[in-house]
Design a protein around this motif. Sequence first.
Motif, PDB file in Angstrom:
ATOM      1  N   LEU A   2       0.865  -1.170   0.000  1.00  0.00           N
ATOM      2  CA  LEU A   2       0.000   0.000   0.000  1.00  0.00           C
ATOM      3  C   LEU A   2       0.907   1.227   0.000  1.00  0.00           C
ATOM      4  N   LEU A   3       0.780   2.074  -1.014  1.00  0.00           N
ATOM      5  CA  LEU A   3       1.636   3.244  -1.151  1.00  0.00           C
ATOM      6  C   LEU A   3       0.802   4.502  -0.956  1.00  0.00           C
ATOM      7  N   THR A   4       0.939   5.104   0.208  1.00  0.00           N
ATOM      8  CA  THR A   4       0.198   6.308   0.543  1.00  0.00           C
ATOM      9  C   THR A   4       0.983   7.093   1.577  1.00  0.00           C
ATOM     10  N   ASP A   5       0.778   8.403   1.621  1.00  0.00           N
ATOM     11  CA  ASP A   5       1.516   9.231   2.559  1.00  0.00           C
ATOM     12  C   ASP A   5       1.032   9.039   3.993  1.00  0.00           C
ATOM     13  N   TRP A   6       1.915   9.379   4.936  1.00  0.00           N
ATOM     14  CA  TRP A   6       1.590   9.339   6.351  1.00  0.00           C
ATOM     15  C   TRP A   6       0.454  10.317   6.640  1.00  0.00           C
ATOM     16  N   GLY A   7      -0.598   9.838   7.268  1.00  0.00           N
ATOM     17  CA  GLY A   7      -1.735  10.697   7.585  1.00  0.00           C
ATOM     18  C   GLY A   7      -2.092  10.680   9.054  1.00  0.00           C
ATOM     19  N   GLY A   8      -1.147  10.274   9.901  1.00  0.00           N
ATOM     20  CA  GLY A   8      -1.406  10.229  11.329  1.00  0.00           C
ATOM     21  C   GLY A   8      -1.761   8.837  11.808  1.00  0.00           C
ATOM     22  N   PRO A   9      -1.774   8.630  13.126  1.00  0.00           N
ATOM     23  CA  PRO A   9      -1.966   7.277  13.675  1.00  0.00           C
ATOM     24  C   PRO A   9      -3.320   6.676  13.345  1.00  0.00           C
ATOM     25  N   ARG A  10      -4.388   7.464  13.377  1.00  0.00           N
ATOM     26  CA  ARG A  10      -5.711   6.893  13.083  1.00  0.00           C
ATOM     27  C   ARG A  10      -5.819   6.475  11.618  1.00  0.00           C
ATOM     28  N   ARG A  11      -5.273   7.285  10.748  1.00  0.00           N
ATOM     29  CA  ARG A  11      -5.289   6.930   9.317  1.00  0.00           C
ATOM     30  C   ARG A  11      -4.487   5.654   9.077  1.00  0.00           C
ATOM     31  N   LEU A  12      -3.322   5.528   9.737  1.00  0.00           N
ATOM     32  CA  LEU A  12      -2.514   4.328   9.558  1.00  0.00           C
ATOM     33  C   LEU A  12      -3.252   3.103  10.082  1.00  0.00           C
ATOM     34  N   LEU A  13      -3.879   3.234  11.231  1.00  0.00           N
ATOM     35  CA  LEU A  13      -4.641   2.110  11.780  1.00  0.00           C
ATOM     36  C   LEU A  13      -5.803   1.739  10.862  1.00  0.00           C
ATOM     37  N   ALA A  14      -6.470   2.741  10.301  1.00  0.00           N
ATOM     38  CA  ALA A  14      -7.579   2.462   9.383  1.00  0.00           C
ATOM     39  C   ALA A  14      -7.083   1.742   8.132  1.00  0.00           C
TER      40      ALA A  14
END
Length: 544
Positions: free
Chosen positions: A262-274
């Motif tokens: 999965l290639l996407t920018d860092w969006g914070g902890p909740r986004r990463l968990l989602a």
Amino acid sequence: MEPRSSAHTDTFTRDRLPPPGQWPRLADLGYPDRLNCGTELLDATIGRLGPDRPAMRDANGPVWTYGQLRDRVDAIARALTDDLGVRPGNRVLLRGPTTPWLAACWLAVMKAGAVAVTVLAAHRPPELATICRLARVRYALCDARSVADLARAGVPGLRITVYGGDGPDDLRRLARRRTGPFEAVATAADDVALIAFTSGTTGRPKGCMHFHRDVLAIADTFSAQVLRPRPDDVFAGSPPLGFTFGLGALVVFPLRAGASALLTDWGGPRRLLADIAAHRISVLFTAPTAYRAMLPELAGYDLSGLRRCVSAGEHLPAATWRSWYDATGLRIINGIGATELLHIFIAAADDAIRPGTVGLPVPGFTARVVGADGRPVPDGEPGLLAVRGPTGCRYLADARQTEYVRDGWNITGDTCVREPGGYFRYLARADDMIVSAGYNIAGPEVEEALLRHPDVTEAAVTARADAERGQVVVAHVVLRAGVPRGAATAAALRAFTKSEIAPYKCPREIVFHTALPRTPTGKLQRFRLRPGAPERGGPAPGGF
């Protein structure tokens, strides 16, 4: 190891390698003389496992199969060579958010026999201009969302080709005209494949040159023998592809294993968990601060697909390791690496993990702890970490080569202790060691003690000059919401640290912050907290 006959018609990088006598001693993994890492990562993997496997995805778009990825890479490589005139050995700058298209551009540069110079979204026009000048970059592939600063850099003669826009010369439009297989350039195994730049915030940035065989070596050592990925794994993480940590974690390792990413920018902890839950991520790469930030957010997210967690780029406190393990049952693989060696060279996994240590030398690498004279020090004594293996430091025409490589060893700038049994324990960056009244104090040890206090969410330790003691310890602290910042809290934190570590190590001054400066991968930028530091800096030194 003498350079082989190059396929580069532009010999700029070959001409600016350090003299062979200044190289580290390199282990030979037996790769053939002719080797193109783009072909090995893509075509060879398809040859083993077929073209229909998932390869890359972003947060919202469709999954690209290996066959679709190869078609797009080959079309971009044709556009590079036929439309833009890129020749083997030319440097091509890559800039954009972490997406499958950026990865495809990197692979196309490899197959075209050119040299990738991948930069960060955090780089500003003066930094971009410096990188382009040092590497003599004349071509750039840039995401339409990231082109403004690159254009403002005003690099003389730079040809910028945008992708993801709507112009007639957009790279995607050029690529659609180019169909059919692209015959990759038969590069030498030791032709330069990429130049990774360390930060220029503390002086002139250093370009680290890595060969086609180096790209495969990091996959065949750390990834294959410590991480041990499977073809059905789905990789994800926070580091951008402009850091070699991210390039290995999100492109090289999954492709070498036939897995997907999965290639996407860092969006914070909740986004990463989602993302972990939605995409059934099984292999995660991020920094210790991200693991800490995710801990209070875990409820409600399905992490059952996650089986491998890797931490690097910053010291991993034992308390963070244990908290993550208690909450998830997953053991974080702690690693230490460097831009100069491309990726992780000390780590441990599974039952070999000892929390609080970095681990053991990755198979293929050797490591020791040495004094200022370069001689090994006894186990248990602190000193400088020295490493050698199949990858190593080769700076781009830089006199600092002889500072980093001594007697065939890479001297990484890390202060460590080798413990009985061969495990390495990280103390601090050499320039983060604090000498106060004759005592040597490792800043990360003090930070770890502060982080054990329930009111502290982040901590960084620096030194301040002191007429009496030489230096004193200053703690920079972010508190839990609702905790008052004041003398009483500072006194309570000092008393707490005195109960955790020796009193001489405790901070004499505590400064409260709303947030600490970090790189895009979460690496703490202590240098920005020191007296006289610039208000804004780029990525931390050693950009790994």
